[in-house]
Design an enzyme around this catalytic site. Structure first.
Site, PDB file in Angstrom:
ATOM      1  N   LYS A 166       0.876  -1.177   0.000  1.00 53.84           N
ATOM      2  CA  LYS A 166       0.000   0.000   0.000  1.00 53.84           C
ATOM      3  C   LYS A 166       0.911   1.224   0.000  1.00 53.84           C
ATOM      4  O   LYS A 166       1.644   1.471   0.956  1.00 53.84           O
ATOM      5  CB  LYS A 166      -0.902   0.008   1.227  1.00 53.84           C
ATOM      6  CG  LYS A 166      -1.900   1.167   1.242  1.00 53.84           C
ATOM      7  CD  LYS A 166      -2.766   1.120   2.480  1.00 53.84           C
ATOM      8  CE  LYS A 166      -3.822   2.213   2.419  1.00 53.84           C
ATOM      9  NZ  LYS A 166      -3.228   3.583   2.338  1.00 53.84           N
TER      10      LYS A 166
ATOM     11  N   HIS B 155     -11.093 -25.032  18.807  1.00 55.75           N
ATOM     12  CA  HIS B 155     -11.321 -26.473  18.666  1.00 55.75           C
ATOM     13  C   HIS B 155     -10.049 -27.191  19.101  1.00 55.75           C
ATOM     14  O   HIS B 155      -8.950 -26.833  18.665  1.00 55.75           O
ATOM     15  CB  HIS B 155     -11.690 -26.823  17.222  1.00 55.75           C
ATOM     16  CG  HIS B 155     -13.020 -26.271  16.803  1.00 55.75           C
ATOM     17  ND1 HIS B 155     -14.110 -27.062  16.550  1.00 55.75           N
ATOM     18  CD2 HIS B 155     -13.441 -24.992  16.616  1.00 55.75           C
ATOM     19  CE1 HIS B 155     -15.140 -26.313  16.219  1.00 55.75           C
ATOM     20  NE2 HIS B 155     -14.756 -25.036  16.249  1.00 55.75           N
TER      21      HIS B 155
ATOM     22  N   GLY C  62     -24.540 -25.234  18.915  1.00 56.60           N
ATOM     23  CA  GLY C  62     -25.032 -25.433  17.559  1.00 56.60           C
ATOM     24  C   GLY C  62     -26.365 -26.139  17.615  1.00 56.60           C
ATOM     25  O   GLY C  62     -27.300 -25.666  18.256  1.00 56.60           O
TER      26      GLY C  62
END
Length: 812
Positions: free
Chosen positions: A229, A625, A680
């Site tokens: 950049k 995990h 979940g």
């Protein structure tokens, strides 16, 4: 170290065009090197390394060779001034070193050992980053005879990816200047550096440029390329019949201001072209303050090209970036690699490594671009910018008077346009020099107004201010945005004459950079950025959750390999698993080598402290995990997990019944267990183990157990991953118990719209729960006040008695 006295004494600077002998202070983090082809009494190559304000110099008689077996004589000569690294021309014949000098190579070097020690002992190991000389090299001093006055060294290429087999291939291949593209003959006859080419097609018209979207981490994956950049002015370079035009990002014709580049652009060998790039001044990726000075004084400019939108009458904007880049590289093939026009280099490695390398080198950041994406004249997520330095444009809306003599103002009051209104963004009071005070004072007179241009209530720091019509734009470097959306510790860098005030917004910077906090000793950026929109959970909330649960969570997570689910832009952006240690992570995230199946080793991650959990959250991690074994005995699992995953259409009652049946079966085998709602749609049944067996035994037991249960109730359970066989059933997933497999860690957040937490529960609690995602971040204080149900489970090894009990259960 020698001084420049010998250099000065040998030259008459009223006659020779060589630079005068002046010591310089270090000009940056990188040390320059240069090689000059010198046709004096004998043709040779002068090899020079910047060190301690001078260029250490050696005359290499045959020139450098990339063949490591070639040891090229390098005679130490007098130190030269650093300014000599820009010299190309002809030294008069009656002067010392008379003859033609070509800039044959240039770049930067890094010492591989202590340079002072190496020079003293006679062995200097270095790594070169030039256009032609690359990789490892060594300078070795030869043992001299007592009568010898000169210091003889050998220049030797090290064996690496840049080594070659031909002794003179390097010097035979490159016979022109690295900066001007001229031959020795052209330099001697003082021919122009750039000869205009013939352009037979019409000059391409300006078109809107593509803009990058700001994020605080680079995208991940193989489909991206990463570039520097730059810190300069965006520029579209149009070449064709009728000449050259250089446009700003807003379409202003700045061919006069960038005039030094026009001659070189006119030499591009094409019928017509429209090239996107950046104009900079100064070293490395540029310096905006240096660019302001260069535009006023006529100092050299550099144009870095990074895209090609039109070539020889063909519109390339619908082509993939990889194809456009190939066209650009072909166009620049004959352009001198260190001249005023250069290709923007593609940085090797993944995004995190590229950003880290750029930040370590003192750069501003990187821009990551999808290789398969077309070019679009708007802001796009196919271009992502990640910053090392916090910097943005702001509109000047006022100024505060100064009580110091000779200073016309104490600070500028800044804003940005959000939704058509000018929002106050704070003030900047440092970074100005005398020219800045004079230039800004001229603007104040013409833009003065009686009322504040900002919307809403203003803080006390604006009291007594003089107001301005919001028409001029300043670039400002800052430490951070506050939670109120205002900058802290701003430093003025210059005016942005290429940008319209109405186009200046700081929303992305405020959201990305705002609200930085230190949490348990870890600096967490962008704490106010929302990562789960449905619940409003922010990055700061994530870090504070892991701070809160750290002691409990580390009981089950510490000192074992961990895989991280990272979502740098929240769950609405790209999320990815990372299991191998990468560069750029905070110190709390450690790495350990683990042998793979092929016999090699890979670096896996682990955490052992709250700083590790929070450091991972700083890198955009939402989920942890874990392996089933700790790193001190990686081949001996200490937990077994059955993941009960229901097919679509089944409700939570089916999952709970499955969990109870798994528990009962394990109990018959002599193993205790505890359930964990995963956040979940399923439940994990976790079995703590004594570490008496290896992976194969644990895997065999888990697979056999799941298969027996599925055979016993084929209408309710399956032990295979097949989607077809899972229809209407609960998948008893035993695969979590393989070496290298992971399961979500207790007390980990889940990257789901509910922002639930995986929580161990008692069997009685499980019976009362209505769904597996009931526990949120706000529930953790209450959970932590109770004992963890997993802690109450007695671990037991899978020994012969357990295996025998499994066999008996299978026959029951």
């Amino acid at each position: 170290m020698s001084t420049l006295d010998a250099y000065r004494q040998k030259r008459d600077f009223d006659v020779t065009p060589e630079p005068r002998a002046e010591l310089v202070d270090a000009g940056g983090d990188r040390l320059s090197f240069v090689v000059q082809k010198h046709d004096a009494s004998r043709l040779h190559y002068d090899f020079r390394l910047e060190w301690e304000g001078v260029l250490l110099s050696w005359a290499v008689t045959k020139g450098p060779s990339t063949d490591p077996s070639e040891k090229r004589l390098a005679v130490r000569t007098e130190d030269h001034p650093v300014a000599y690294g820009d010299f190309e021309g002809t030294i008069p014949k009656d002067q010392y070193g008379g003859g033609t000098v070509m800039l044959w190579d240039a770049g930067w070097w890094e010492p591989l050992d202590d340079p002072e020690d190496g020079l003293a002992k006679g062995k200097l190991r270095i790594r070169l980053h030039g256009a032609r000389m690359k990789g490892g090299w060594a300078l070795v001093r030869m043992r001299g005879r007592k009568t010898e006055k000169r210091e003889n060294w050998l220049l030797i290429k090290e064996r690496d990816d840049f080594a070659g087999r031909s002794a003179d291939a390097l010097t035979n291949k490159h016979k022109t200047s690295v900066t001007t593209g001229r031959s020795m003959r052209a330099i001697a006859s003082d021919k122009r550096a750039a000869k205009p080419a013939r352009h037979d097609k019409p000059l391409p018209r300006f078109r809107k440029v593509q803009l990058a979207t700001l994020q605080d981490a680079p995208p991940r994956g193989d489909g991206w390329q990463h570039e520097a950049k730059f810190d300069g002015y965006r520029c579209l370079m149009a070449v064709g019949k009728g000449g050259v035009r250089l446009y700003t990002r807003n379409g202003k014709d700045w061919s006069d201001r960038f005039g030094a580049l026009c001659e070189h652009a006119a030499a591009l060998e094409c019928d017509a072209a429209l090239i996107d790039g950046e104009v900079i001044a100064g070293g490395a990726g540029g310096d905006f303050s240096a660019l302001q000075t260069a535009l006023k004084s006529g100092d050299p400019l550099t144009f870095y090209a990074f895209d090609c939108l039109h070539l020889d009458g063909r519109d390339l904007t619908d082509d993939a970036l990889s194809d456009r880049r190939a066209e650009l590289e072909s166009l620049f093939d004959s352009v001198p690699p260190r001249g005023p026009l250069r290709l923007s280099p593609v940085i090797e490695g993944d995004g995190d490594a590229a950003l880290e390398a750029m930040c370590e080198a003192g750069g501003e950041g990187i821009v990551s671009k999808r290789r398969d994406a077309p070019y679009r004249g708007s802001r796009s997520r196919s271009w992502i910018k990640s910053k090392c330095v916090r910097r943005a444009e702001f509109v000047i809306g006022g100024w505060s008077p100064s009580d110091k003599r000779g200073r016309p103002f104490s600070s500028l009051l800044l804003g940005s346009f959000e939704g058509g209104e000018l929002v106050y963004r704070g003030r900047v009071g440092t970074g100005f020099d005398e020219d800045d005070f004079r230039d800004l004072g001229g603007h104040f007179k013409s833009l003065s107004r009686k009322t504040a241009p900002f919307q809403g209530d203003l803080p006390s720091e604006t009291k007594g201010a003089h107001w301005l019509s919001p028409r001029i734009v300043a670039e400002v470097e800052y430490a951070e945005f506050t939670s109120e959306g205002r900058i802290r510790h701003g430093v003025y860098k210059g005016l942005r004459e290429d940008k319209e005030a109405q186009d200046v917004s700081a929303t992305a910077e405020a959201e990305t950079d705002g609200g930085d906090q230190t949490i348990s000793g870890v600096r967490v950026s962008s704490t106010g950025r929302v990562v789960i929109p449905e619940t409003g959970l922010t990055k700061g909330d994530v870090a504070r959750h892991y701070e809160r649960v750290a002691e409990r969570m580390l009981t089950y997570t510490a000192e074992r390999p961990v895989s991280l689910l990272r979502c740098p832009d929240g769950i609405s952006g790209d999320c990815f698993f990372q299991k191998h240690a990468g560069k750029g992570f905070p110190d709390g995230v450690k790495s350990l080598p683990i042998e793979e199946k092929d016999g090699g080793a890979e670096e896996y991650m682990y955490v052992s402290t709250p700083k590790g959990l929070i450091g991972a959250a700083q890198m955009g991690t939402l989920e942890f995990h874990i392996w089933g074994a700790a790193r001190d005995r990686i081949e001996r699992p200490d937990r077994m997990v059955f993941d009960l995953d229901p097919d679509e259409g089944l409700d939570f009652e089916d999952v709970k019944r499955a969990a109870v049946e798994v528990r009962d079966g394990l109990s018959v085998c002599g193993l205790e267990s505890a359930p964990m709602v995963t956040g979940g749609k399923g439940v994990h049944v976790i079995v703590p183990l004594r570490r008496i067996t290896e992976w194969d035994t644990v895997k065999f037991f888990a697979r056999t157990f799941a298969t027996i249960l599925a055979d016993r109730h084929p209408d309710r359970y399956t032990a295979t991953m097949s989607k077809a066989k899972r229809k209407g059933r609960v998948f008893v997933d035993w695969l979590r118990n393989e070496r290298g497999a992971t399961a979500v860690a207790p007390y980990s957040l889940r990257a789901r719209s509910s922002a639930a937490v995986a929580v161990p529960v008692t069997w009685d609690e499980l019976e009362r729960l209505d769904r597996p995602d009931m526990f949120q971040v706000g529930d953790m204080e209450g959970r932590l006040a109770q004992p963890c149900p997993l802690a109450a489970v007695q671990d037991k090894g899978i020994g012969s008695s357990v295996v025998e009990a499994l066999d008996e259960w299978s026959q029951a």
